[in-house]
Design a protein around this motif. Structure first.
Motif, PDB file in Angstrom:
ATOM      1  N   LYS A 261       3.405  -6.690  -7.767  1.00 16.84           N
ATOM      2  CA  LYS A 261       2.733  -7.008  -6.513  1.00 16.84           C
ATOM      3  C   LYS A 261       1.243  -6.687  -6.621  1.00 16.84           C
ATOM      4  O   LYS A 261       0.780  -6.069  -7.577  1.00 16.84           O
ATOM      5  N   GLU A 262       0.493  -7.120  -5.619  1.00 16.40           N
ATOM      6  CA  GLU A 262      -0.885  -6.648  -5.494  1.00 16.40           C
ATOM      7  C   GLU A 262      -0.813  -5.368  -4.661  1.00 16.40           C
ATOM      8  O   GLU A 262      -0.421  -5.407  -3.490  1.00 16.40           O
ATOM      9  N   TYR A 263      -1.156  -4.256  -5.266  1.00 12.47           N
ATOM     10  CA  TYR A 263      -0.901  -2.966  -4.615  1.00 12.47           C
ATOM     11  C   TYR A 263      -2.103  -2.037  -4.760  1.00 12.47           C
ATOM     12  O   TYR A 263      -3.023  -2.263  -5.551  1.00 12.47           O
ATOM     13  N   PHE A 264      -2.034  -0.963  -3.987  1.00 10.12           N
ATOM     14  CA  PHE A 264      -3.009   0.115  -4.104  1.00 10.12           C
ATOM     15  C   PHE A 264      -2.300   1.399  -3.693  1.00 10.12           C
ATOM     16  O   PHE A 264      -1.276   1.375  -3.007  1.00 10.12           O
ATOM     17  N   VAL A 265      -2.859   2.529  -4.139  1.00  8.35           N
ATOM     18  CA  VAL A 265      -2.278   3.841  -3.851  1.00  8.35           C
ATOM     19  C   VAL A 265      -3.337   4.749  -3.244  1.00  8.35           C
ATOM     20  O   VAL A 265      -4.441   4.865  -3.781  1.00  8.35           O
ATOM     21  N   ILE A 266      -3.008   5.368  -2.128  1.00  5.59           N
ATOM     22  CA  ILE A 266      -3.810   6.481  -1.627  1.00  5.59           C
ATOM     23  C   ILE A 266      -2.899   7.693  -1.583  1.00  5.59           C
ATOM     24  O   ILE A 266      -1.756   7.611  -1.120  1.00  5.59           O
ATOM     25  N   SER A 267      -3.374   8.814  -2.107  1.00  3.51           N
ATOM     26  CA  SER A 267      -2.512   9.985  -2.224  1.00  3.51           C
ATOM     27  C   SER A 267      -3.278  11.254  -1.892  1.00  3.51           C
ATOM     28  O   SER A 267      -4.434  11.415  -2.281  1.00  3.51           O
ATOM     29  N   THR A 268      -2.606  12.140  -1.174  1.00  7.49           N
ATOM     30  CA  THR A 268      -3.172  13.465  -0.924  1.00  7.49           C
ATOM     31  C   THR A 268      -2.705  14.459  -1.973  1.00  7.49           C
ATOM     32  O   THR A 268      -3.095  15.631  -1.931  1.00  7.49           O
ATOM     33  N   ASN A 269      -1.871  14.020  -2.911  1.00  5.47           N
ATOM     34  CA  ASN A 269      -1.398  14.902  -3.977  1.00  5.47           C
ATOM     35  C   ASN A 269      -2.469  15.061  -5.049  1.00  5.47           C
ATOM     36  O   ASN A 269      -3.307  14.183  -5.246  1.00  5.47           O
ATOM     37  N   VAL A 270      -2.403  16.166  -5.768  1.00  2.38           N
ATOM     38  CA  VAL A 270      -3.495  16.512  -6.685  1.00  2.38           C
ATOM     39  C   VAL A 270      -3.010  16.749  -8.112  1.00  2.38           C
ATOM     40  O   VAL A 270      -3.727  17.329  -8.924  1.00  2.38           O
TER      41      VAL A 270
ATOM     42  N   TYR B 275       3.473  -1.211   4.110  1.00  8.21           N
ATOM     43  CA  TYR B 275       2.909   0.127   4.015  1.00  8.21           C
ATOM     44  C   TYR B 275       4.065   1.076   3.698  1.00  8.21           C
ATOM     45  O   TYR B 275       4.976   1.241   4.512  1.00  8.21           O
ATOM     46  N   ALA B 276       4.048   1.654   2.520  1.00  8.04           N
ATOM     47  CA  ALA B 276       5.118   2.559   2.092  1.00  8.04           C
ATOM     48  C   ALA B 276       4.609   3.991   2.173  1.00  8.04           C
ATOM     49  O   ALA B 276       3.785   4.415   1.362  1.00  8.04           O
ATOM     50  N   GLU B 277       5.089   4.703   3.160  1.00  9.78           N
ATOM     51  CA  GLU B 277       4.654   6.075   3.410  1.00  9.78           C
ATOM     52  C   GLU B 277       5.658   7.031   2.771  1.00  9.78           C
ATOM     53  O   GLU B 277       6.811   7.109   3.177  1.00  9.78           O
ATOM     54  N   LEU B 278       5.211   7.769   1.752  1.00 13.74           N
ATOM     55  CA  LEU B 278       6.102   8.509   0.867  1.00 13.74           C
ATOM     56  C   LEU B 278       5.937  10.022   1.041  1.00 13.74           C
ATOM     57  O   LEU B 278       5.029  10.633   0.478  1.00 13.74           O
TER      58      LEU B 278
ATOM     59  N   LEU C  54       0.860  -1.185   0.000  1.00  8.38           N
ATOM     60  CA  LEU C  54       0.000   0.000   0.000  1.00  8.38           C
ATOM     61  C   LEU C  54       0.892   1.229   0.000  1.00  8.38           C
ATOM     62  O   LEU C  54       1.670   1.445   0.936  1.00  8.38           O
ATOM     63  N   LEU C  55       0.816   2.016  -1.075  1.00  7.83           N
ATOM     64  CA  LEU C  55       1.596   3.244  -1.182  1.00  7.83           C
ATOM     65  C   LEU C  55       0.761   4.414  -0.690  1.00  7.83           C
ATOM     66  O   LEU C  55      -0.404   4.566  -1.089  1.00  7.83           O
ATOM     67  N   GLY C  56       1.362   5.252   0.138  1.00  9.62           N
ATOM     68  CA  GLY C  56       0.705   6.467   0.598  1.00  9.62           C
ATOM     69  C   GLY C  56       1.530   7.674   0.199  1.00  9.62           C
ATOM     70  O   GLY C  56       2.620   7.896   0.735  1.00  9.62           O
ATOM     71  N   GLY C  57       1.040   8.448  -0.762  1.00 10.99           N
ATOM     72  CA  GLY C  57       1.808   9.561  -1.294  1.00 10.99           C
ATOM     73  C   GLY C  57       1.413  10.896  -0.697  1.00 10.99           C
ATOM     74  O   GLY C  57       0.232  11.262  -0.692  1.00 10.99           O
ATOM     75  N   GLY C  58       2.413  11.646  -0.208  1.00 11.05           N
ATOM     76  CA  GLY C  58       2.182  12.973   0.332  1.00 11.05           C
ATOM     77  C   GLY C  58       2.957  14.031  -0.438  1.00 11.05           C
ATOM     78  O   GLY C  58       3.617  13.746  -1.439  1.00 11.05           O
ATOM     79  N   ALA C  59       2.889  15.261   0.049  1.00 14.05           N
ATOM     80  CA  ALA C  59       3.499  16.389  -0.645  1.00 14.05           C
ATOM     81  C   ALA C  59       5.001  16.216  -0.824  1.00 14.05           C
ATOM     82  O   ALA C  59       5.575  16.653  -1.819  1.00 14.05           O
TER      83      ALA C  59
END
Length: 281
Positions: free
Chosen positions: A104-113, A218-221, A23-28
């Motif tokens: 992999k089996e993955y998903f992305v949640i991102s606060t970037n726009v 959990y990959a917090e980016l 699970l990738l979590g993308g931030g600013a």
């Protein structure tokens, strides 16, 4: 430092290799590391007229400027949207992330726009841009839940901008209530969540349920503390609740995490581009 880096890198590689899910979590900080910076040379080159007229110092604070007219407001926002969403292609960091997890089996949640994940090859049905997308407009007061793709309008606004103003006839109006329009960004209580938003939310929830007790990374980016309740705190909680989880945190300023996850967390403060490339080797 290099010895410590190599040890953390090997731990991260083993975690990713053994993971069933990612699970990738993308931030600013991720977009900043990719080169989509909101200050410095990139800002001054693109926004010189606005800097001279309004004294702007960076793209973040200027986005809160109280323009006196809608003509000025949209001249600025058209340029802001264009530079960050339409004038830039997929960046190498986002492309490398796709290569890192695509098997992999993955998903992305991102606060970037800026839609960089999708540009880099991530399928749209595996990405949840929870805070909105620069390329859409909405009714300022959220009177209805339709979003409006703005690329052609943005280009026309920029083409006709004079002295940091657009012509009055180009100022967008809500087709339902006749009021003002706004960019579809979560900045107040009027943020519009359309059908696609809710569908992405459902897919994210399904992924969380499926991967709940599995071997997951959990990959917090580059996630900071503007909206910690969206990625940072949930990732910490899910890591704590899953004996098979590992948390890889990429964060220059705040690598520290919950003490309870100390032995499950691998924190990096080095250049994110270098780390991702090294993980791919």
């Amino acid at each position: 430092m290099r010895s410590s880096y190599k040890k953390r890198l090997e731990r991260a590689k083993r975690a990713l290799e053994g993971a069933e899910y990612v699970l990738l979590g993308g931030g600013a900080g991720l977009s900043a590391a990719a080169g989509i910076t909101y200050s410095g040379k990139r800002f001054t080159e693109h926004f010189e007229p606005f800097i001279n007229k309004y004294g702007f110092t960076d793209l973040y604070t200027s986005s809160f400027y109280p323009f006196k007219t809608e003509e000025e407001n949209w001249a600025y926002w058209a340029k802001h949207i264009s530079v960050n969403r339409f004038e830039i292609g997929a960046t190498s960091l986002y492309e490398d992330l796709f290569q890192l997890v695509k098997e992999k089996e993955y998903f992305v949640i991102s606060t970037n726009v800026e839609s960089q994940f999708v540009k880099a090859g991530f399928p749209e049905d595996k990405v949840f841009e929870i805070q909105g997308d620069y390329s859409y407009l909405q009714c300022e007061k959220g009177c209805h839940d339709t979003l409006y793709y703005n690329e052609s309008l943005v280009k026309e606004m920029i083409e006709h901008t004079r002295d940091c103003r657009i012509p009055t006839e180009l100022v967008p109006k809500c087709p339902v209530c006749g009021g003002k329009m706004d960019v579809n960004l979560r900045k107040n209580g009027y943020f519009v969540q359309d059908e696609n938003w809710y569908e992405a939310d459902r897919r994210y929830t399904q992924f969380l349920s499926k991967s709940d007790k599995g071997r997951i990374v959990y990959a917090e980016l580059g996630v900071g503390f503007n909206t910690p309740g969206i990625i940072r705190y949930p990732f910490e909680r899910m890591t704590y609740n899953n004996d098979n989880a590992a948390l890889i945190r990429f964060n220059l300023e705040h690598p520290e995490g919950a003490p309870e996850n100390k032995f499950k967390t691998i924190a990096f403060t080095e250049d994110m581009r270098e780390i991702v490339r090294d993980l791919m080797e």
